[in-house]
Design a protein around this motif. Structure first.
Motif, PDB file in Angstrom:
ATOM      1  N   PRO A 305       0.814  -1.231   0.000  1.00 36.09           N
ATOM      2  CA  PRO A 305       0.000   0.000   0.000  1.00 36.09           C
ATOM      3  C   PRO A 305       0.838   1.267   0.000  1.00 36.09           C
ATOM      4  O   PRO A 305       0.370   2.322  -0.401  1.00 36.09           O
ATOM      5  CB  PRO A 305      -0.823  -0.126   1.277  1.00 36.09           C
ATOM      6  N   ASP A 306       2.094   1.176   0.475  1.00 41.04           N
ATOM      7  CA  ASP A 306       2.991   2.330   0.455  1.00 41.04           C
ATOM      8  C   ASP A 306       4.416   1.807   0.474  1.00 41.04           C
ATOM      9  O   ASP A 306       4.663   0.611   0.659  1.00 41.04           O
ATOM     10  CB  ASP A 306       2.748   3.265   1.648  1.00 41.04           C
ATOM     11  N   ALA A 307       5.378   2.710   0.263  1.00 44.82           N
ATOM     12  CA  ALA A 307       6.780   2.295   0.158  1.00 44.82           C
ATOM     13  C   ALA A 307       7.274   1.634   1.441  1.00 44.82           C
ATOM     14  O   ALA A 307       8.024   0.649   1.403  1.00 44.82           O
ATOM     15  CB  ALA A 307       7.651   3.500  -0.186  1.00 44.82           C
ATOM     16  N   GLU A 308       6.841   2.171   2.590  1.00 49.22           N
ATOM     17  CA  GLU A 308       7.314   1.630   3.865  1.00 49.22           C
ATOM     18  C   GLU A 308       6.839   0.201   4.095  1.00 49.22           C
ATOM     19  O   GLU A 308       7.500  -0.580   4.790  1.00 49.22           O
ATOM     20  CB  GLU A 308       6.833   2.522   5.020  1.00 49.22           C
ATOM     21  N   SER A 309       5.687  -0.152   3.520  1.00 51.12           N
ATOM     22  CA  SER A 309       5.121  -1.488   3.724  1.00 51.12           C
ATOM     23  C   SER A 309       5.688  -2.529   2.771  1.00 51.12           C
ATOM     24  O   SER A 309       5.367  -3.715   2.880  1.00 51.12           O
ATOM     25  CB  SER A 309       3.598  -1.437   3.552  1.00 51.12           C
ATOM     26  N   THR A 310       6.528  -2.113   1.834  1.00 60.08           N
ATOM     27  CA  THR A 310       7.101  -3.040   0.861  1.00 60.08           C
ATOM     28  C   THR A 310       7.959  -4.069   1.583  1.00 60.08           C
ATOM     29  O   THR A 310       8.676  -3.749   2.538  1.00 60.08           O
ATOM     30  CB  THR A 310       7.965  -2.278  -0.163  1.00 60.08           C
ATOM     31  N   ASP A 311       7.889  -5.299   1.133  1.00 63.23           N
ATOM     32  CA  ASP A 311       8.713  -6.371   1.708  1.00 63.23           C
ATOM     33  C   ASP A 311      10.127  -6.246   1.153  1.00 63.23           C
ATOM     34  O   ASP A 311      10.535  -6.970   0.243  1.00 63.23           O
ATOM     35  CB  ASP A 311       8.105  -7.736   1.350  1.00 63.23           C
ATOM     36  N   TRP A 312      10.895  -5.302   1.700  1.00 59.94           N
ATOM     37  CA  TRP A 312      12.224  -5.024   1.167  1.00 59.94           C
ATOM     38  C   TRP A 312      13.196  -6.188   1.316  1.00 59.94           C
ATOM     39  O   TRP A 312      14.022  -6.418   0.405  1.00 59.94           O
ATOM     40  CB  TRP A 312      12.787  -3.749   1.804  1.00 59.94           C
ATOM     41  N   PRO A 313      13.172  -6.960   2.410  1.00 57.55           N
ATOM     42  CA  PRO A 313      14.044  -8.141   2.439  1.00 57.55           C
ATOM     43  C   PRO A 313      13.762  -9.104   1.282  1.00 57.55           C
ATOM     44  O   PRO A 313      14.695  -9.676   0.697  1.00 57.55           O
ATOM     45  CB  PRO A 313      13.713  -8.776   3.803  1.00 57.55           C
ATOM     46  N   GLN A 314      12.470  -9.271   0.926  1.00 58.97           N
ATOM     47  CA  GLN A 314      12.125 -10.130  -0.195  1.00 58.97           C
ATOM     48  C   GLN A 314      12.633  -9.537  -1.510  1.00 58.97           C
ATOM     49  O   GLN A 314      13.154 -10.253  -2.370  1.00 58.97           O
ATOM     50  CB  GLN A 314      10.607 -10.317  -0.258  1.00 58.97           C
ATOM     51  N   VAL A 315      12.492  -8.220  -1.660  1.00 58.12           N
ATOM     52  CA  VAL A 315      12.978  -7.564  -2.876  1.00 58.12           C
ATOM     53  C   VAL A 315      14.493  -7.738  -2.993  1.00 58.12           C
ATOM     54  O   VAL A 315      15.014  -8.054  -4.076  1.00 58.12           O
ATOM     55  CB  VAL A 315      12.602  -6.065  -2.878  1.00 58.12           C
ATOM     56  N   ALA A 316      15.206  -7.555  -1.879  1.00 59.81           N
ATOM     57  CA  ALA A 316      16.665  -7.725  -1.901  1.00 59.81           C
ATOM     58  C   ALA A 316      17.040  -9.160  -2.257  1.00 59.81           C
ATOM     59  O   ALA A 316      17.985  -9.397  -3.031  1.00 59.81           O
ATOM     60  CB  ALA A 316      17.255  -7.333  -0.541  1.00 59.81           C
TER      61      ALA A 316
END
Length: 418
Positions: A305-316
């Motif tokens: 829903p927003d940048a902060e909620s992105t699953d960044w570990p998964q993206v990395a």
């Protein structure tokens, strides 16, 4: 092909053009062996259709009507231009054949795609030929896509067709043992076209909707021709997911809006749903590839829903997988951004500094731009200002330069009191 008015017949001709152009051209090339003749005859057939369909009604099978009409136009032109016994014999052979139809499998169209994207051709020639012969753009439209004069593009297309003829490049789908490697080349051409439209490499506009639309259309065509290839499905998913964000990527003045600041309510949710479904179907095949992984990264952004909620570990992690499948410094730079979001800017900056030391991305404006952003987040404003200035020197579009100038101002560059 442009419609002449907005009546039902004009709409039918336009729809038939998008659906049938490449099939008509491909069938005529196979029958006549002449690319220019095939394209000219196909264009004449669509022009004739505007008037004839208005008087006689839209045929039940527009593709068959157009193919037959184009074939007769090609034979008529050959008859008018025939010189010498051999040429007359060729005209007689073609005239004695039954006009081709489009009833059966679309092997002719697939032959055309693979021929346009043959590795013996220079990459820019492959893209240009694909736009002209497969997508049906006029030479002037292809020239605009490449931002070159029409005469320049005309000569480029002539040289590409001559290379096909002189080098004896076969007009065929590769044999089974080479299909996978050649399909990768076709997908690369389509994605290159999309990428140039998604983030133009030069010019006043960041976005080229005409190019992304053609790339998506080619992706849909390829999926229809190669429905069991998960990478074809993955590429289409990737393009749709990226395209879903287009309405929010620039503001009313055309200025770049970075991902973290985009109004996600403006994203096209229908494209997100379609792209996500295609990705899931592709991954179900159990043969992950570079386009599927990139689509999975895009899906992570689309589902948040927003940048902060992105699953960044998964993206990395996905960028790490992509680096294993297709190592490149650009992939590593993107991984650095994801690592910075997942583990903090210092962790991402270490990767960026290593890339800078390697020299692999010298001249690429996103390297100093990324470095500047991470330095800004760390509060190292003097270093960030220097990095933003370097990125500004390298940026090639007005939208990117405008964005970088605004970032520079945020850390006390021109326009701010220091």
């Amino acid at each position: 092909m442009t419609s002449d008015g907005h009546d039902a017949v004009s709409d039918a001709v336009t729809e038939a053009f998008h659906a049938e152009w490449s099939q008509v051209v491909a069938t005529l090339i196979l029958r006549t062996g002449d690319w220019d003749l095939a394209e000219d005859a196909a264009q004449e057939a669509f022009t004739i259709a505007v008037d004839r369909w208005r008087r006689e009604g839209v045929p039940r099978n527009p593709g068959a009507w157009l193919t037959t009409t184009a074939y007769h136009r090609a034979v008529d032109r050959l008859r008018r231009e025939a010189v010498g016994a051999a040429k007359h014999a060729e005209v007689g052979r073609l005239a004695g054949q039954r006009a081709p139809t489009v009833e059966g499998p679309e092997d002719d169209r697939l032959r055309l795609v693979f021929t346009c994207c043959h590795p013996a051709l220079a990459l820019d020639a492959r893209v240009a030929l694909t736009l002209r012969a497969v997508a049906g753009l006029t030479t002037a439209e292809v020239a605009r896509a490449f931002l070159v004069p029409e005469a320049t593009m005309s000569q480029r297309l002539v040289r590409a067709k001559r290379k096909i003829r002189q080098a004896g490049i076969p007009y065929r789908v590769p044999p089974p043992e080479r299909l996978a490697e050649r399909t990768a080349g076709v997908l690369a051409v389509v994605y290159l076209l999309f990428t140039e439209g998604h983030a133009a490499s030069s010019g006043t506009s960041l976005l080229r909707k005409d190019l992304t639309a053609e790339a998506v259309r080619l992706g849909r065509l390829l999926l229809g021709l190669l429905p069991t290839d998960p990478e074809v499905r993955g590429l289409l998913a990737l393009m749709l997911l990226h395209e879903s964000r287009r309405p929010a990527r620039t503001d009313a003045a055309g200025a770049l809006v970075p991902l973290e600041r985009q109004d996600r309510t403006r994203w096209d949710r229908d494209l997100v749903v379609e792209g996500t479904a295609l990705l899931e179907e592709a991954l179900a095949a159990g043969r992950p590839g570079t386009y599927q992984v990139q689509a999975a990264i895009a899906a992570c952004h689309a589902s948040a829903p927003d940048a902060e909620s992105t699953d960044w570990p998964q993206v990395a992690a996905l960028y790490g997988m992509l680096a294993d499948l297709s190592p490149s410094p650009v992939v590593e730079l993107n991984r650095a951004v994801a690592v910075a979001m997942a583990q903090g800017p210092s962790a991402g900056l270490r990767i960026v500094e290593e890339l800078g030391t390697s020299g692999a991305l010298d001249g690429y404006h996103l390297l100093p731009a990324t470095r500047a952003d991470l330095l800004r987040r760390l509060g190292r404003d003097p270093e960030a200002r220097a990095a933003y200035r370097k990125a500004l020197e390298l940026a090639r579009t007005d939208a990117e330069r405008g964005y970088l100038a605004s970032r520079l101002a945020e850390v006390g560059g021109p326009g701010q009191n220091t």
